[in-house]
Scaffold this motif. Structure first.
Motif, PDB file in Angstrom:
ATOM      1  N   ALA A  53       0.828  -1.206   0.000  1.00 19.79           N
ATOM      2  CA  ALA A  53       0.000   0.000   0.000  1.00 19.79           C
ATOM      3  C   ALA A  53       0.858   1.250   0.000  1.00 19.79           C
ATOM      4  CB  ALA A  53      -0.920   0.011   1.220  1.00 19.79           C
ATOM      5  N   LEU A  54       0.304   2.314  -0.580  1.00 18.63           N
ATOM      6  CA  LEU A  54       0.876   3.647  -0.429  1.00 18.63           C
ATOM      7  C   LEU A  54      -0.196   4.551   0.153  1.00 18.63           C
ATOM      8  CD1 LEU A  54      -0.365   5.679  -2.841  1.00 18.63           C
ATOM      9  CD2 LEU A  54       1.245   4.403  -4.249  1.00 18.63           C
ATOM     10  N   ARG A  55       0.249   5.569   0.864  1.00 13.92           N
ATOM     11  CA  ARG A  55      -0.635   6.592   1.421  1.00 13.92           C
ATOM     12  C   ARG A  55      -0.168   7.937   0.883  1.00 13.92           C
ATOM     13  NH1 ARG A  55      -3.254   2.175   3.622  1.00 13.92           N
ATOM     14  NH2 ARG A  55      -1.691   0.842   4.601  1.00 13.92           N
ATOM     15  N   PHE A  56      -1.063   8.682   0.225  1.00 14.21           N
ATOM     16  CA  PHE A  56      -0.732  10.012  -0.276  1.00 14.21           C
ATOM     17  C   PHE A  56      -1.632  11.000   0.442  1.00 14.21           C
ATOM     18  CE2 PHE A  56      -0.737  13.491  -3.441  1.00 14.21           C
ATOM     19  CZ  PHE A  56       0.630  13.704  -3.486  1.00 14.21           C
ATOM     20  N   VAL A  57      -1.021  11.840   1.280  1.00 16.72           N
ATOM     21  CA  VAL A  57      -1.772  12.683   2.214  1.00 16.72           C
ATOM     22  C   VAL A  57      -2.444  13.834   1.463  1.00 16.72           C
ATOM     23  CG1 VAL A  57      -1.651  14.062   4.304  1.00 16.72           C
ATOM     24  CG2 VAL A  57      -0.127  12.087   4.033  1.00 16.72           C
ATOM     25  N   LEU A  58      -3.742  14.021   1.732  1.00 13.39           N
ATOM     26  CA  LEU A  58      -4.510  15.071   1.074  1.00 13.39           C
ATOM     27  C   LEU A  58      -4.902  16.206   2.004  1.00 13.39           C
ATOM     28  CD1 LEU A  58      -6.855  12.884  -1.171  1.00 13.39           C
ATOM     29  CD2 LEU A  58      -4.744  14.059  -1.812  1.00 13.39           C
ATOM     30  N   GLU A  59      -5.060  15.914   3.280  1.00 18.13           N
ATOM     31  CA  GLU A  59      -5.542  16.956   4.191  1.00 18.13           C
ATOM     32  C   GLU A  59      -5.085  16.658   5.606  1.00 18.13           C
ATOM     33  OE1 GLU A  59      -9.845  18.477   5.938  1.00 18.13           O
ATOM     34  OE2 GLU A  59      -9.761  17.747   3.868  1.00 18.13           O
ATOM     35  N   GLY A  60      -4.699  17.708   6.330  1.00 17.66           N
ATOM     36  CA  GLY A  60      -4.322  17.570   7.721  1.00 17.66           C
ATOM     37  C   GLY A  60      -2.819  17.467   7.898  1.00 17.66           C
ATOM     38  N   SER A  61      -2.402  17.584   9.151  1.00 20.94           N
ATOM     39  CA  SER A  61      -0.975  17.582   9.474  1.00 20.94           C
ATOM     40  C   SER A  61      -0.776  17.033  10.872  1.00 20.94           C
ATOM     41  CB  SER A  61      -0.426  19.017   9.391  1.00 20.94           C
ATOM     42  OG  SER A  61       0.924  19.081   9.743  1.00 20.94           O
ATOM     43  N   GLY A  62       0.219  16.155  11.017  1.00 21.26           N
ATOM     44  CA  GLY A  62       0.587  15.690  12.349  1.00 21.26           C
ATOM     45  C   GLY A  62       0.167  14.284  12.690  1.00 21.26           C
ATOM     46  N   ALA A  63      -0.686  13.662  11.867  1.00 18.67           N
ATOM     47  CA  ALA A  63      -0.982  12.246  12.083  1.00 18.67           C
ATOM     48  C   ALA A  63       0.213  11.415  11.631  1.00 18.67           C
ATOM     49  CB  ALA A  63      -2.244  11.835  11.332  1.00 18.67           C
TER      50      ALA A  63
ATOM     51  N   MET B  26      -7.459  13.958   9.485  1.00 20.85           N
ATOM     52  CA  MET B  26      -6.441  13.607   8.497  1.00 20.85           C
ATOM     53  C   MET B  26      -7.090  12.728   7.437  1.00 20.85           C
ATOM     54  SD  MET B  26      -3.309  14.838   9.171  1.00 20.85           S
ATOM     55  CE  MET B  26      -2.287  13.763   8.177  1.00 20.85           C
ATOM     56  N   ILE B  27      -6.875  13.090   6.167  1.00 23.14           N
ATOM     57  CA  ILE B  27      -7.419  12.327   5.038  1.00 23.14           C
ATOM     58  C   ILE B  27      -6.300  12.041   4.070  1.00 23.14           C
ATOM     59  CG2 ILE B  27      -9.053  12.319   3.116  1.00 23.14           C
ATOM     60  CD1 ILE B  27     -10.804  14.239   4.713  1.00 23.14           C
ATOM     61  N   TRP B  28      -6.214  10.773   3.634  1.00 22.09           N
ATOM     62  CA  TRP B  28      -5.221  10.451   2.613  1.00 22.09           C
ATOM     63  C   TRP B  28      -5.794   9.440   1.628  1.00 22.09           C
ATOM     64  CZ3 TRP B  28      -3.980   9.218   7.825  1.00 22.09           C
ATOM     65  CH2 TRP B  28      -4.070   7.866   8.165  1.00 22.09           C
ATOM     66  N   LEU B  29      -5.152   9.362   0.494  1.00 19.62           N
ATOM     67  CA  LEU B  29      -5.491   8.375  -0.519  1.00 19.62           C
ATOM     68  C   LEU B  29      -4.735   7.092  -0.227  1.00 19.62           C
ATOM     69  CD1 LEU B  29      -6.744   7.697  -3.390  1.00 19.62           C
ATOM     70  CD2 LEU B  29      -4.513   8.351  -4.293  1.00 19.62           C
ATOM     71  N   ASP B  30      -5.459   5.989  -0.151  1.00 25.54           N
ATOM     72  CA  ASP B  30      -4.855   4.666  -0.075  1.00 25.54           C
ATOM     73  C   ASP B  30      -4.771   4.082  -1.483  1.00 25.54           C
ATOM     74  OD1 ASP B  30      -4.552   4.455   2.721  1.00 25.54           O
ATOM     75  OD2 ASP B  30      -6.597   3.761   2.969  1.00 25.54           O
ATOM     76  N   GLY B  31      -3.596   3.643  -1.882  1.00 25.11           N
ATOM     77  CA  GLY B  31      -3.437   2.938  -3.144  1.00 25.11           C
ATOM     78  C   GLY B  31      -2.827   1.569  -2.876  1.00 25.11           C
ATOM     79  N   LEU B  32      -3.526   0.502  -3.242  1.00 24.51           N
ATOM     80  CA  LEU B  32      -3.063  -0.853  -2.969  1.00 24.51           C
ATOM     81  C   LEU B  32      -3.133  -1.722  -4.215  1.00 24.51           C
ATOM     82  CD1 LEU B  32      -4.611   0.165  -0.129  1.00 24.51           C
ATOM     83  CD2 LEU B  32      -3.976  -2.138   0.571  1.00 24.51           C
ATOM     84  N   ASP B  33      -2.428  -2.849  -4.136  1.00 25.99           N
ATOM     85  CA  ASP B  33      -2.428  -3.830  -5.222  1.00 25.99           C
ATOM     86  C   ASP B  33      -3.402  -4.972  -4.934  1.00 25.99           C
ATOM     87  OD1 ASP B  33      -1.098  -5.081  -3.172  1.00 25.99           O
ATOM     88  OD2 ASP B  33       0.767  -5.405  -4.271  1.00 25.99           O
ATOM     89  N   ILE B  34      -4.515  -4.680  -4.272  1.00 20.27           N
ATOM     90  CA  ILE B  34      -5.480  -5.710  -3.873  1.00 20.27           C
ATOM     91  C   ILE B  34      -5.916  -6.581  -5.050  1.00 20.27           C
ATOM     92  CG2 ILE B  34      -7.857  -6.058  -3.046  1.00 20.27           C
ATOM     93  CD1 ILE B  34      -7.376  -3.744  -1.093  1.00 20.27           C
ATOM     94  N   PRO B  35      -6.316  -6.013  -6.198  1.00 19.51           N
ATOM     95  CA  PRO B  35      -6.727  -6.887  -7.302  1.00 19.51           C
ATOM     96  C   PRO B  35      -5.598  -7.779  -7.821  1.00 19.51           C
ATOM     97  CG  PRO B  35      -7.559  -4.659  -7.637  1.00 19.51           C
ATOM     98  CD  PRO B  35      -6.564  -4.590  -6.524  1.00 19.51           C
ATOM     99  N   THR B  36      -4.364  -7.291  -7.775  1.00 18.33           N
ATOM    100  CA  THR B  36      -3.228  -8.100  -8.225  1.00 18.33           C
ATOM    101  C   THR B  36      -3.021  -9.296  -7.305  1.00 18.33           C
ATOM    102  OG1 THR B  36      -2.146  -6.158  -9.174  1.00 18.33           O
ATOM    103  CG2 THR B  36      -0.758  -8.066  -8.725  1.00 18.33           C
TER     104      THR B  36
END
Length: 346
Positions: free
Chosen positions: A110-120, A155-165
Motif C-alpha cells: 500500500a501507499l498513502r498520499f496525504v490530502l488533508e491535515g498535518s501531524g498524524a 487527516m485524510i489520505w489516498l490509499d493505493g493498494l495492489d489488492i486486485p493483483t
C-alpha cells in the motif's frame, strides 16, 4: 464456416461442457486481443464531494470499529471488483483527532498520499512517519502498520493498494497484531535519516536496520516538490509528460514497491502535452493548479485534490490552465517485471 457444421459443433460443445472443456477457437480473439481493451472507464472523483461523504461516515463509525474507515473508489466499468483499475485499488481514508487505526499486516502493498491535515502518523514496524500534506508513505506487504492522529484536525489520505493483483494470484494473507499500536522500535524519522539522502548504512552493519530490498518508506512533499521545481527551472520539458520525476527505491534504483510505481509531474501554465498512451492503468491526484485531462473523446476537469483514473492504453492529453502539479501511481512495476509494459507517443 458452413451452416451445416454449426449444429454438429453445438452438440459437441454440449457434450464437452460437463467435463469442463471449452473450444478455444470460439474465444481466441477475446483471450488474446490485438491490443488492450480495458473495461475500466476514465473517471474523476471530486475531492469535495467524497470528503463530505467521508466526514458523514466519521460521525457514524469509529476508526476502531471499521478497522480502516475508507471510502472505496470503484471504477464504474468494474462493478463489484472494488478496483479503480483491473490491478489496483484506491480509497480515501479518514482518521479523526485522537483515533488510532489498529495495527495489522497483510500481503497487499500500500501507499498513502496525504490530502488533508498535518501531524498524524503511519507507523511501520514500530517507527512513526509523521505525515504532512502531499507526503507519500509506503506500507510494503508483510510489514506491521498502524495509523494514529494525535493532532486536533482530521487527516485524510489516498490509499493505493495492489489488492486486485494479489487477488489474481490467490496469494492474500492478513494478520492483526492484537494491540492498537505496534510497540515503538525507534524514534520518528529514523529511516529518513539513515536512508533518505542517497546514502545508506553499510549493509550488514548494526545501523542497517531496515529490510534490504525496501528500506525507505517516507517521501516528503517538501523534498519532492523542491526537486520537481528545480528540474522545471532548467530542464527541457518533455512534450508528452511535462516535467516528471519518478519515486525510486534507494536499494536498487527501481520502483518504490514490487507491484506499484509512482511519479509526479509539473506542467507550466498554458502547457498542453501531446497525446500518449501506456499499458499501465494510472491513478492521478491533483496536487495543485487546474486544468483538463483529455481521455479519448472525453474531457475531464482537474481541480486540487481530485482523483482521476486513466485506464490501460487510453490516450491521455493534459492541459494546464495554471501551473499544474500531479501525483500518480500505477501498476507499471508489475508490468515491467513481467515484460508486459508498453507505451506509445501519439
Amino acid at each position: 464456416m458452413p451452416n451445416e457444421q454449426r449444429p454438429q459443433l453445438e452438440r459437441l460443445y454440449q457434450d464437452m461442457a460437463p467435463r469442463s472443456l471449452l473450444p478455444l477457437w470460439e474465444s481466441l480473439h477475446a483471450l488474446v486481443p490485438r491490443e488492450p481493451r480495458s473495461p475500466a472507464l476514465p473517471w474523476r472523483w471530486s475531492y469535495g464531494e467524497v470528503r463530505d461523504y467521508l466526514m458523514c461516515a466519521g460521525d457514524l463509525i469509529s476508526a476502531e470499529q471499521a478497522e480502516r474507515r475508507v471510502l472505496i473508489m470503484e471504477n464504474p466499468g468494474l462493478p463489484g471488483s472494488s478496483g479503480i483499475t483491473q490491478s489496483l485499488y484506491a480509497g480515501l481514508q479518514l482518521i479523526l483527532p485522537g483515533e488510532v487505526a489498529p495495527c495489522h499486516r497483510h500481503s497487499q502493498s500500500a501507499l498513502r498520499f496525504v490530502l488533508e491535515g498535518s501531524g498524524a502518523y503511519t507507523a511501520l514496524d514500530g517507527e512513526k512517519a509523521v505525515m504532512e500534506p502531499f507526503d507519500l508513505v509506503l506500507t510494503p506487504g508483510g510489514q506491521w502498520h498502524d495509523h494514529g492522529n494525535p493532532s486536533d484536525q482530521p487527516m485524510i489520505w489516498l490509499d493505493g493498494l495492489d489488492i486486485p493483483t494479489v487477488r489474481l494470484f490467490d496469494a492474500g494473507f492478513a494478520e492483526n497484531l492484537g494491540a492498537s499500536s505496534h510497540p515503538e522500535t525507534v524514534g520518528a524519522g529514523d529511516t529518513l535519516a539513515r536512508y533518505g539522502h542517497n546514502m545508506r548504512p553499510i549493509r550488514g552493519s548494526v545501523a542497517d536496520r531496515r529490510p534490504v530490498n525496501r528500506p525507505l518508506f517516507h517521501y516528503r512533499h517538501a523534498e519532492w516538490r523542491t526537486a520537481l521545481a528545480a528540474m522545471a527551472s532548467s530542464a527541457q520539458i518533455d512534450p508528452y509528460l511535462g516535467h516528471a520525476l519518478e519515486f525510486l527505491n534507494p536499494a536498487d534504483g527501481g520502483p518504490i514497491m514490487a507491484t506499484i510505481s509512482a511519479h509526479v509531474r509539473l506542467l507550466p501554465a498554458g502547457f498542453e502535452t501531446k497525446p500518449r498512451r501506456s499499458t499501465d492503468g494510472t491513478v492521478f491526484v491533483v496536487v495543485g493548479g487546474e486544468g483538463e485531462a483529455l481521455l479519448g473523446d472525453e474531457t475531464i476537469a482537474l481541480a486540487p485534490r481530485d482523483v482521476v483514473v486513466v485506464p490501460s492504453w487510453t490516450a491521455l492529453t493534459l492541459r494546464a490552465r495554471s501551473e499544474l502539479v500531479l501525483f500518480a501511481y500505477s501498476d507499471k512495476a508489475s508490468q515491467q517485471a513481467l515484460n508486459l509494459y508498453r507505451e506509445q507517443n501519439l
